[in-house]
Design a protein around this motif. Sequence first.
Motif, PDB file in Angstrom:
ATOM      1  N   VAL A 134      49.770  -7.788  23.611  1.00  0.00           N
ATOM      2  CA  VAL A 134      49.404  -8.554  24.890  1.00  0.00           C
ATOM      3  C   VAL A 134      47.822  -8.720  24.715  1.00  0.00           C
ATOM      4  O   VAL A 134      47.004  -7.817  24.292  1.00  0.00           O
ATOM      5  CB  VAL A 134      49.637  -7.749  26.071  1.00  0.00           C
ATOM      6  CG1 VAL A 134      49.008  -8.381  27.496  1.00  0.00           C
ATOM      7  CG2 VAL A 134      51.158  -7.612  26.238  1.00  0.00           C
ATOM      8  N   GLU A 135      47.333 -10.105  25.200  1.00  0.00           N
ATOM      9  CA  GLU A 135      45.952 -10.157  25.211  1.00  0.00           C
ATOM     10  C   GLU A 135      45.626 -10.292  26.754  1.00  0.00           C
ATOM     11  O   GLU A 135      45.512 -11.081  27.245  1.00  0.00           O
ATOM     12  CB  GLU A 135      45.691 -11.592  24.400  1.00  0.00           C
ATOM     13  CG  GLU A 135      45.839 -11.489  23.081  1.00  0.00           C
ATOM     14  CD  GLU A 135      45.495 -12.706  22.278  1.00  0.00           C
ATOM     15  OE1 GLU A 135      44.949 -13.706  23.027  1.00  0.00           O
ATOM     16  OE2 GLU A 135      46.042 -12.884  21.113  1.00  0.00           O
ATOM     17  N   PRO A 136      45.007  -9.050  27.350  1.00  0.00           N
ATOM     18  CA  PRO A 136      44.667  -9.462  28.731  1.00  0.00           C
ATOM     19  C   PRO A 136      43.695 -10.614  28.983  1.00  0.00           C
ATOM     20  O   PRO A 136      42.435 -10.393  28.282  1.00  0.00           O
ATOM     21  CB  PRO A 136      43.990  -8.093  28.870  1.00  0.00           C
ATOM     22  CG  PRO A 136      44.732  -7.172  28.003  1.00  0.00           C
ATOM     23  CD  PRO A 136      44.648  -7.965  26.903  1.00  0.00           C
ATOM     24  N   PHE A 137      44.019 -11.193  29.981  1.00  0.00           N
ATOM     25  CA  PHE A 137      43.073 -12.503  30.259  1.00  0.00           C
ATOM     26  C   PHE A 137      41.834 -12.101  31.109  1.00  0.00           C
ATOM     27  O   PHE A 137      42.044 -11.153  31.919  1.00  0.00           O
ATOM     28  CB  PHE A 137      44.119 -13.559  31.009  1.00  0.00           C
ATOM     29  CG  PHE A 137      43.665 -14.686  31.260  1.00  0.00           C
ATOM     30  CD1 PHE A 137      43.890 -15.726  30.237  1.00  0.00           C
ATOM     31  CD2 PHE A 137      42.914 -15.267  32.224  1.00  0.00           C
ATOM     32  CE1 PHE A 137      43.741 -17.005  30.186  1.00  0.00           C
ATOM     33  CE2 PHE A 137      42.673 -16.824  32.496  1.00  0.00           C
ATOM     34  CZ  PHE A 137      43.019 -17.375  31.129  1.00  0.00           C
ATOM     35  N   GLY A 138      40.813 -12.607  31.020  1.00  0.00           N
ATOM     36  CA  GLY A 138      39.616 -12.190  31.652  1.00  0.00           C
ATOM     37  C   GLY A 138      38.529 -13.194  32.109  1.00  0.00           C
ATOM     38  O   GLY A 138      38.782 -14.759  31.815  1.00  0.00           O
ATOM     39  N   LEU A 239      33.794  -9.661  33.601  1.00  0.00           N
ATOM     40  CA  LEU A 239      33.781  -9.185  34.822  1.00  0.00           C
ATOM     41  C   LEU A 239      34.974  -8.624  35.560  1.00  0.00           C
ATOM     42  O   LEU A 239      35.054  -7.668  36.510  1.00  0.00           O
ATOM     43  CB  LEU A 239      33.348 -10.325  35.843  1.00  0.00           C
ATOM     44  CG  LEU A 239      31.714 -10.561  35.777  1.00  0.00           C
ATOM     45  CD1 LEU A 239      31.203 -10.840  34.386  1.00  0.00           C
ATOM     46  CD2 LEU A 239      31.487 -11.580  37.046  1.00  0.00           C
ATOM     47  N   PHE A 240      36.030  -9.133  35.402  1.00  0.00           N
ATOM     48  CA  PHE A 240      37.576  -8.676  35.616  1.00  0.00           C
ATOM     49  C   PHE A 240      38.470  -9.262  34.786  1.00  0.00           C
ATOM     50  O   PHE A 240      38.374 -10.235  34.186  1.00  0.00           O
ATOM     51  CB  PHE A 240      37.935  -9.107  36.959  1.00  0.00           C
ATOM     52  CG  PHE A 240      37.772 -10.340  37.799  1.00  0.00           C
ATOM     53  CD1 PHE A 240      38.772 -11.091  37.298  1.00  0.00           C
ATOM     54  CD2 PHE A 240      36.610 -11.004  38.149  1.00  0.00           C
ATOM     55  CE1 PHE A 240      38.972 -12.619  37.717  1.00  0.00           C
ATOM     56  CE2 PHE A 240      36.643 -12.266  38.311  1.00  0.00           C
ATOM     57  CZ  PHE A 240      37.769 -13.164  38.277  1.00  0.00           C
ATOM     58  N   ILE A 241      39.388  -8.362  34.460  1.00  0.00           N
ATOM     59  CA  ILE A 241      40.433  -8.598  33.327  1.00  0.00           C
ATOM     60  C   ILE A 241      41.819  -8.319  33.741  1.00  0.00           C
ATOM     61  O   ILE A 241      41.877  -7.263  34.896  1.00  0.00           O
ATOM     62  CB  ILE A 241      40.007  -8.006  32.018  1.00  0.00           C
ATOM     63  CG1 ILE A 241      40.893  -8.255  30.719  1.00  0.00           C
ATOM     64  CG2 ILE A 241      40.134  -6.349  32.062  1.00  0.00           C
ATOM     65  CD1 ILE A 241      40.112  -8.133  29.698  1.00  0.00           C
ATOM     66  N   GLU A 242      42.956  -8.611  33.327  1.00  0.00           N
ATOM     67  CA  GLU A 242      44.330  -8.415  33.457  1.00  0.00           C
ATOM     68  C   GLU A 242      44.563  -6.956  32.996  1.00  0.00           C
ATOM     69  O   GLU A 242      43.637  -6.601  32.060  1.00  0.00           O
ATOM     70  CB  GLU A 242      45.358  -9.300  32.786  1.00  0.00           C
ATOM     71  CG  GLU A 242      45.412 -10.520  33.319  1.00  0.00           C
ATOM     72  CD  GLU A 242      46.358 -11.494  32.539  1.00  0.00           C
ATOM     73  OE1 GLU A 242      46.902 -12.351  33.101  1.00  0.00           O
ATOM     74  OE2 GLU A 242      46.434 -11.339  31.411  1.00  0.00           O
ATOM     75  N   GLY A 243      45.485  -6.018  33.618  1.00  0.00           N
ATOM     76  CA  GLY A 243      45.684  -4.860  32.995  1.00  0.00           C
ATOM     77  C   GLY A 243      46.683  -4.878  31.680  1.00  0.00           C
ATOM     78  O   GLY A 243      47.083  -6.218  31.248  1.00  0.00           O
ATOM     79  N   GLY A 244      46.784  -3.699  31.180  1.00  0.00           N
ATOM     80  CA  GLY A 244      47.677  -3.706  29.924  1.00  0.00           C
ATOM     81  C   GLY A 244      48.899  -4.124  29.978  1.00  0.00           C
ATOM     82  O   GLY A 244      49.714  -4.357  29.199  1.00  0.00           O
ATOM     83  N   ASP A 245      49.504  -4.135  31.508  1.00  0.00           N
ATOM     84  CA  ASP A 245      50.790  -4.446  31.802  1.00  0.00           C
ATOM     85  C   ASP A 245      51.101  -5.805  32.058  1.00  0.00           C
ATOM     86  O   ASP A 245      52.179  -6.324  32.630  1.00  0.00           O
ATOM     87  CB  ASP A 245      51.341  -3.382  33.089  1.00  0.00           C
ATOM     88  CG  ASP A 245      50.404  -4.071  34.461  1.00  0.00           C
ATOM     89  OD1 ASP A 245      49.171  -4.662  34.132  1.00  0.00           O
ATOM     90  OD2 ASP A 245      50.783  -3.564  35.449  1.00  0.00           O
ATOM     91  N   VAL A 289      46.434  -5.485  22.987  1.00  0.00           N
ATOM     92  CA  VAL A 289      47.234  -4.272  23.142  1.00  0.00           C
ATOM     93  C   VAL A 289      48.741  -4.576  22.695  1.00  0.00           C
ATOM     94  O   VAL A 289      49.379  -5.369  22.935  1.00  0.00           O
ATOM     95  CB  VAL A 289      47.395  -3.949  24.826  1.00  0.00           C
ATOM     96  CG1 VAL A 289      48.311  -2.758  24.998  1.00  0.00           C
ATOM     97  CG2 VAL A 289      45.972  -3.806  25.494  1.00  0.00           C
ATOM     98  N   PRO A 290      49.163  -3.606  21.897  1.00  0.00           N
ATOM     99  CA  PRO A 290      50.435  -3.785  21.073  1.00  0.00           C
ATOM    100  C   PRO A 290      51.698  -3.985  22.513  1.00  0.00           C
ATOM    101  O   PRO A 290      51.455  -3.105  23.308  1.00  0.00           O
ATOM    102  CB  PRO A 290      50.672  -2.440  20.387  1.00  0.00           C
ATOM    103  CG  PRO A 290      49.221  -2.167  19.920  1.00  0.00           C
ATOM    104  CD  PRO A 290      48.561  -2.240  21.115  1.00  0.00           C
ATOM    105  N   ALA A 291      52.413  -4.483  21.992  1.00  0.00           N
ATOM    106  CA  ALA A 291      53.702  -4.559  23.042  1.00  0.00           C
ATOM    107  C   ALA A 291      55.061  -4.187  22.700  1.00  0.00           C
ATOM    108  O   ALA A 291      56.140  -4.361  23.333  1.00  0.00           O
ATOM    109  CB  ALA A 291      53.726  -6.423  23.375  1.00  0.00           C
ATOM    110  N   PHE A 292      54.810  -3.193  21.636  1.00  0.00           N
ATOM    111  CA  PHE A 292      55.989  -2.597  21.210  1.00  0.00           C
ATOM    112  C   PHE A 292      55.641  -1.066  21.011  1.00  0.00           C
ATOM    113  O   PHE A 292      54.591  -0.808  21.175  1.00  0.00           O
ATOM    114  CB  PHE A 292      56.137  -3.261  19.834  1.00  0.00           C
ATOM    115  CG  PHE A 292      55.284  -3.278  18.868  1.00  0.00           C
ATOM    116  CD1 PHE A 292      55.083  -2.271  17.841  1.00  0.00           C
ATOM    117  CD2 PHE A 292      54.329  -4.188  18.643  1.00  0.00           C
ATOM    118  CE1 PHE A 292      54.177  -1.989  17.095  1.00  0.00           C
ATOM    119  CE2 PHE A 292      53.285  -4.251  18.021  1.00  0.00           C
ATOM    120  CZ  PHE A 292      53.160  -3.138  16.738  1.00  0.00           C
TER     121      PHE A 292
END
Length: 292
Positions: A134-138, A239-245, A289-292
């Motif tokens: 996952v690449e959290p979007f920012g 400034l803000f970013i998606e969570g690892g979920d 973030v690894p998704a596995f």
Amino acid sequence: MKKVLLTLFSLTLVMVLAACGNNNNAGNAANSAATNAPASEAPAEPTTEPAADPVTLVVGASPVPHAEILKAIAPLLEAQGITLEIKEFSDYVQPNVQLAEEQLDANFFQHQPYLDDQNKNNKTDLQSVVAVHVEPFGAYSKKIKSIDELADGAKVAIPNDATNGGRALILLAKNGLITLKDDTNIATTKADITENPKNLEIIELDAAMLPRQLDEVDLALINTNFALEADLVPTKDALFIEGGDSPYANILVARPDNKDSDAIQKLAAALTSPEAKAFIEEKYEGAVVPAF
């Protein structure tokens, strides 16, 4: 005269018999030597199984982090007789086009909602093989330090492709900047904005261009792969970013005719191996973030 001829015949017969005896002795000696030869000198048994033919997989990928991850796991595949040929793309269109046209064996750059949208629009049937990361979007800015500083009428740039544009709008909504009809719908567009208290001017641009527009806009919502290419550190600079979920895991994609092949399945296993996980965690420090 007869006695002389008889004597000559007798001598000739003796010589022939002697020669035959010597030849038999030589043959017996050779056979004996072969029988008594050390085991180490014996010829190797012939191989009954042919060596596996080497395989080359041509995989399309964004330079960062996808191509970097592929390069990191390439030795795992090399040990199994599979060579990776990585073809890098700076856009989100050609990797799917070339995969559908069989110029690529697989690609690695997109999430499932984007793939679904591309299959629908282009009448293709490309298929996910495995989720990798996952690449959290920012959201990034060179003009402000927090969203509280975002002025009325500020220019906000988002990706112009359907799914990433919707993802950006959802992130803006979750941070209180706009209100949407449905802040879970990835297909959301600007037409679905119900409230815009800061009168933000939302500009849609090609995703790859967004980092280069930071001087021109007040805020830009950027895919992590393009942020990393621009030397932005998502965990520090956003400034803000998606969570690892985040549900937008990046996936390995192939065609129906090859997705279950031995080589593609080995590639999938390598991309979700402990070695791949360690590389992602150490290299990107939470930006990927690894998704596995």
